[in-house]
Design an enzyme around this catalytic site. Structure first.
Site, PDB file in Angstrom:
ATOM      1  N   HIS A 125       0.776  -1.340  -0.162  1.00  0.00           N
ATOM      2  CA  HIS A 125       0.010  -0.064   0.018  1.00  0.00           C
ATOM      3  C   HIS A 125       0.833   1.266  -0.034  1.00  0.00           C
ATOM      4  O   HIS A 125       0.301   2.371  -0.172  1.00  0.00           O
ATOM      5  CB  HIS A 125      -1.072   0.226   1.238  1.00  0.00           C
ATOM      6  CG  HIS A 125      -1.994  -0.861   1.260  1.00  0.00           C
ATOM      7  ND1 HIS A 125      -2.836  -1.206  -0.137  1.00  0.00           N
ATOM      8  CD2 HIS A 125      -2.297  -2.024   2.165  1.00  0.00           C
ATOM      9  CE1 HIS A 125      -3.645  -2.274   0.312  1.00  0.00           C
ATOM     10  NE2 HIS A 125      -3.596  -2.683   1.617  1.00  0.00           N
ATOM     11  N   ASP A 162      -2.869 -10.667  -2.290  1.00  0.00           N
ATOM     12  CA  ASP A 162      -3.432 -10.036  -1.227  1.00  0.00           C
ATOM     13  C   ASP A 162      -5.057  -9.661  -1.307  1.00  0.00           C
ATOM     14  O   ASP A 162      -5.215  -9.332  -2.431  1.00  0.00           O
ATOM     15  CB  ASP A 162      -2.846  -8.937  -0.763  1.00  0.00           C
ATOM     16  CG  ASP A 162      -3.022  -8.387   0.731  1.00  0.00           C
ATOM     17  OD1 ASP A 162      -2.209  -8.703   1.589  1.00  0.00           O
ATOM     18  OD2 ASP A 162      -4.287  -7.668   0.735  1.00  0.00           O
ATOM     19  N   HIS A 164      -6.318  -7.193  -0.559  1.00  0.00           N
ATOM     20  CA  HIS A 164      -6.438  -5.790  -0.702  1.00  0.00           C
ATOM     21  C   HIS A 164      -5.595  -5.389  -2.039  1.00  0.00           C
ATOM     22  O   HIS A 164      -4.377  -5.795  -1.919  1.00  0.00           O
ATOM     23  CB  HIS A 164      -6.092  -4.759   0.565  1.00  0.00           C
ATOM     24  CG  HIS A 164      -6.726  -5.123   1.675  1.00  0.00           C
ATOM     25  ND1 HIS A 164      -6.366  -6.044   2.664  1.00  0.00           N
ATOM     26  CD2 HIS A 164      -8.022  -4.857   2.334  1.00  0.00           C
ATOM     27  CE1 HIS A 164      -7.251  -6.290   3.746  1.00  0.00           C
ATOM     28  NE2 HIS A 164      -7.898  -5.300   3.419  1.00  0.00           N
ATOM     29  N   ASP A 245      -4.854 -12.730   3.282  1.00  0.00           N
ATOM     30  CA  ASP A 245      -6.207 -12.182   3.899  1.00  0.00           C
ATOM     31  C   ASP A 245      -7.255 -12.493   3.155  1.00  0.00           C
ATOM     32  O   ASP A 245      -8.491 -11.914   3.428  1.00  0.00           O
ATOM     33  CB  ASP A 245      -6.008 -10.760   4.286  1.00  0.00           C
ATOM     34  CG  ASP A 245      -5.241 -10.117   3.217  1.00  0.00           C
ATOM     35  OD1 ASP A 245      -4.880 -10.696   2.267  1.00  0.00           O
ATOM     36  OD2 ASP A 245      -5.067  -8.722   3.509  1.00  0.00           O
TER      37      ASP A 245
END
Length: 313
Positions: A125, A162, A164, A245
């Site tokens: 991120h 991931d 996200h 995740d």
């Protein structure tokens, strides 16, 4: 397979506070899982500290300076509502950069076949000029540019599973055709980026998943979109932003993957690497916040990296 496993006590001293999902226990759970006898063949590596020069491959000096100046002498300091600094954050963040860059050195010089870097803080991120989403420096993006600079590679692929979207990695390479970034992620979900229309210069592939999607949808989208794109691109090095995740038990998302889905995608990515880049794969930990699911998922991911592909069938 000669598989490197990077870990270091410094990663435990990046403290995020009571109740924060991105916590030191994540790495403790991974270490416990990888201490089983079946992982005796792992080549365990203590990573060096990364350098500011390496970090500047992605992040400008003012970003580095701002992070370092914000590190508190005690307690925690919040850069935003979920990105935290503590006195141990510099050592951890620099050690994470050192791990991925050392893995590039070892894999590209033939001293290992592949590597898994159990690092924190995570990185995908972190945009070139912005820390966010638990991330300070973008480890996997730094590794990509380090490989390009040090080894003159012309085509590097980054696959991010991931849950996200890796907005930071996408931002770093949005206009760079020599780096392919492919991401599967839940949408709509944090950080709000990753729409299929975000294609860069044809080098960005975003494959959204919907809440409740399982391994069926996940495997279909890799089979029909991401894997064919990788084969056409023919990377000289394959990097993985390995977030776990998307597991059905993870508290921060709503995708329903199980351990066998992470095994499958690892096998498929290794197969691409076998055909395109002499099996050269470097994987770096991103998310995964249910400790039991994280440990089990990392274990099957690493066990797959260790498997000699000639003996799979």
């Amino acid at each position: 397979m000669r598989t490197l496993y990077y870990s270091h006590p410094d990663f435990l001293f990046h403290e995020t506070g009571i109740g924060h999902p991105e916590c030191p226990d994540r790495l403790r759970s991974i270490e416990k899982a990888l201490s089983a006898p079946e992982f005796s063949g792992l080549i365990r590596q203590s990573p060096p500290l990364g350098t500011e020069r390496q970090i500047r491959l992605i992040h400008p000096q003012f970003h580095i300076d701002a992070i370092l100046e914000a590190i508190p002498e005690q307690g925690e300091h919040y850069l935003d509502h979920d990105t935290v600094l503590s006195p141990g954050s510099k050592q951890a963040a620099f050690r994470a950069v050192g791990a991925v860059c050392d893995a590039v050195d070892k894999v590209l010089t033939g001293k290992a076949d592949n590597a898994f870097c159990a690092v924190r803080p995570p990185g995908h991120h972190a945009e070139p000029q912005l820390a966010m989403g638990f991330c300070l420096f973008n480890n996997i993006a730094i590794a990509a540019n380090y490989a390009r600079q040090q080894y003159q590679l012309e085509r590097i692929a980054i696959v991010d599973f991931d849950v996200h979207h890796g907005n930071g990695t996408q931002a770093a390479f949005y206009n760079q055709p020599n780096v392919l970034y492919a991401s599967s992620h839940e949408m709509p979900h944090y950080p709000g980026t990753g729409h299929p229309a975000e294609t860069g210069v044809g080098n960005i592939i975003n494959v959204p998943l919907a809440a409740g999607d399982s391994g069926i949808e996940f495997r279909q989208k890799y089979t029909h979109i991401i894997l064919p794109a990788l084969k056409i691109f023919k990377p000289e090095l394959l990097l993985i932003s390995a977030g776990f995740d998307a597991h059905k038990d993870d508290p921060l998302a709503s995708i329903m993957l199980v351990e066998d889905d992470f095994k499958w995608v690892t096998q498929e990515l290794m197969s691409v690497a076998d055909h395109c880049c002499k099996g050269r794969v470097i994987s770096a930990l991103e998310g995964g916040y249910n400790l039991k699911a994280l440990a089990a998922s990392v274990a099957i991911h690493v066990k797959t990296l260790m498997t000699d592909r000639n003996n799979i069938e």
